[in-house]
Write a protein that holds these residues in place. Sequence first.
Motif: not given
Length: 255
Positions: A194-207, A242-246
Amino acid sequence: MRVITFNTQGIEQATDNGFFQWMVEQDADVVCLQDLRAKDYQLDDKRYHPEGYEAYFFDAFEDGYSGVAIYTRVMPKAIMTGLGFEQCDFHGRFIQADFDNVSVASFSVPSGLKSAEAQQAKEEYLQLLKGHFTKTLRKRREFIFCGPLLIAHKPQDLSNWYVNQKVSGFLPQEREWVEDLFGDMGYVDAFRQVNRVDQQHTWWPDYNKARELNEGARLDYQITTANLRKTIKSASIYRGQVFSAHAPLIIDYDL
């Protein structure tokens, strides 16, 4: 039916960051958590048991390992833990709640980032997990599997994908595994349904500024059996806190 999945990277940390207060406000029916990094007996405090939810945990035999949980508003008909192989069961990586019309599972996959040996262990685990997905196809009920595959499926799911093709999480053999799951095996990537949008992330590095710049990856999934495809109504990734990196992945089903 609203289902949320979230990799806590430590349930104590996520709780301190306000996760459960947020969760209660979402009016979710089932919430799947992973990487608890805590034993069942350490989670007796009421702050881990929000009112209106039943909580079920499957922890690892050793301290510091994964651990998974399911929170549900409705008492399940049955709870199943483990998949019958050591890499899963000793590290607390699978729990399933059976309801009248559907089963919902919370799972995790080991990371392969630390070393070549870790990547080999991850790939061995994925093959064993695929065996479970194969067996599931023979069952006469519907399933929703929730958790971090720790694999970005396609370039649209990963920042700077071109330079990450030799990095765990976007290796050709990992992506082929996912492609087979959503291809020949017939499972559904509920978010992309149902969601085809690019760059939909669930995790980001810790910087610094990784989230702000959206330099991350879509590593967390809700995977459904084929018959649930048309029941998927909406999908979103919560980035307000922000609850965690995810980040929590929220999907609504017409069930």
